[in-house]
Design an enzyme around this catalytic site. Structure first.
Site, short mmCIF file in Angstrom:
data_model
loop_
_atom_site.label_atom_id
_atom_site.label_comp_id
_atom_site.label_asym_id
_atom_site.label_seq_id
_atom_site.Cartn_x
_atom_site.Cartn_y
_atom_site.Cartn_z
N ARG A 40 15.38 11.47 -39.44
CA ARG A 40 14.48 12.30 -38.62
C ARG A 40 14.96 13.74 -38.68
O ARG A 40 16.16 14.00 -38.54
CB ARG A 40 14.55 11.78 -37.19
CG ARG A 40 13.75 12.55 -36.15
CD ARG A 40 13.90 11.83 -34.81
NE ARG A 40 12.96 12.30 -33.81
CZ ARG A 40 13.21 13.25 -32.94
NH1 ARG A 40 14.38 13.85 -32.93
NH2 ARG A 40 12.30 13.60 -32.05
N SER A 108 4.82 4.97 -33.32
CA SER A 108 5.29 5.20 -31.95
C SER A 108 4.13 5.25 -30.98
O SER A 108 3.10 5.89 -31.26
CB SER A 108 6.02 6.56 -31.86
OG SER A 108 7.38 6.40 -32.13
N LYS A 137 14.61 14.42 -27.64
CA LYS A 137 13.25 14.75 -28.08
C LYS A 137 12.73 15.91 -27.25
O LYS A 137 12.89 15.91 -26.03
CB LYS A 137 12.34 13.53 -27.89
CG LYS A 137 10.99 13.68 -28.54
CD LYS A 137 10.13 12.43 -28.38
CE LYS A 137 8.86 12.60 -29.21
NZ LYS A 137 7.95 11.47 -29.06
N1 TZP Z 1 10.98 9.19 -29.35
C1 TZP Z 1 10.93 8.83 -28.07
S1 TZP Z 1 12.40 9.06 -27.29
C2 TZP Z 1 13.13 9.65 -28.70
C3 TZP Z 1 12.21 9.65 -29.72
C4 TZP Z 1 12.45 10.11 -31.09
C5 TZP Z 1 14.56 10.10 -28.76
C6 TZP Z 1 15.53 8.98 -28.65
O1 TZP Z 1 16.84 9.48 -28.67
P1 TZP Z 1 17.98 8.97 -27.67
O2 TZP Z 1 19.09 9.97 -27.81
O3 TZP Z 1 18.40 7.62 -28.15
O4 TZP Z 1 17.38 8.98 -26.29
#
Ligand code: TZP
Ligand code: MG
Length: 204
Positions: A40, A108, A137
């Site tokens: 990502r 998603s 995010k």
């Molecule tokens: N999509 C929803 S939450 C997220 C993404 C890409 C981030 C998840 O990262 P983390 O650090 O595991 O909460």
């Protein structure tokens, strides 16, 4: 139907200064037993993304399933195994037309309506989140909680990945709520090998 391992690490390129650090981090995860990784990168630098992706492909065992976030074009260019898209990317069917029937497609979702819609597509797995608060995010959707995972589970028979704020401390509850896998960014960063091994121990 694809089969997902319990732990689905996301390698967020924003957390690494050098390509070599990103590769070393990913290799640690593979040593710990991870067999799927998502790349990502929200920087918007497609050239850098392709460089990272090709390096991951070259340095990691062929048995690791490599998933590209957002970009079907870069998935093909780097010979990755699949694409993960969100609600603002190309539609699932548009991506499917690009990547063909054999590569993996993940979608998603953030609420029951999105999940129902994604369930009707050719997506191989669905993601639901953020389950908990996350700082990985920008502008995250509202937290869905464990109840959101339970509702998602009831709405699809596709493999279900939970994402957002998932740590070794709460991962078991997320699987209990019905997720097949947990996708994790931050709780792997400090010591990837040890952390991933602990996830596997906790999640079986
Ligand atoms: N999509 C929803 S939450 C997220 C993404 C890409 C981030 C998840 O990262 P983390 O650090 O595991 O909460
Ligand atoms: Mg996206």
């Amino acid at each position: 139907m694809i089969s997902l391992p319990r732990l689905y690490p996301i390698i967020d390129a924003g957390g690494f200064r050098f390509t070599s650090d990103l590769i070393a981090f990913s290799q640690e995860l593979v040593v710990a037993g991870c067999c799927i990784l998502q790349y990502r990168n929200k920087s918007g630098n497609a050239r850098l993304m392709l460089e990272h992706a090709r390096e991951l492909k070259k340095r990691l065992s062929n048995s690791v399933t490599l998933i590209m976030n957002d970009r079907a074009d870069l998935c093909l260019a780097a010979a990755f195994d699949g694409v993960h898209i969100g609600q603002d990317d190309l539609s699932p069917e548009a991506v499917r037309a690009i990547i063909g029937p054999n590569r993996w497609l993940g979608v998603s979702t953030h609420n029951p309506e999105q999940l129902r819609e994604a369930d009707l597509t050719s997506a191989d797995y669905l993601a639901i989140g953020p389950v908990f608060a996350t700082s990985s995010k920008e502008r995250p959707d509202p937290v869905v909680g464990l109840e959101g995972v339970r509702r998602a589970r009831a709405l699809t028979r596709k493999p279900l990945v939970a994402i957002g704020g998932i740590t070794r401390a709460n991962a078991a509850s997320v699987i209990e709520a019905g997720a097949d896998a947990v996708a994790v960014i931050s709780d792997l960063l400090r010591d990837p090998r040890k952390s991933a091994e602990e996830f596997f121990r906790i999640l079986g």
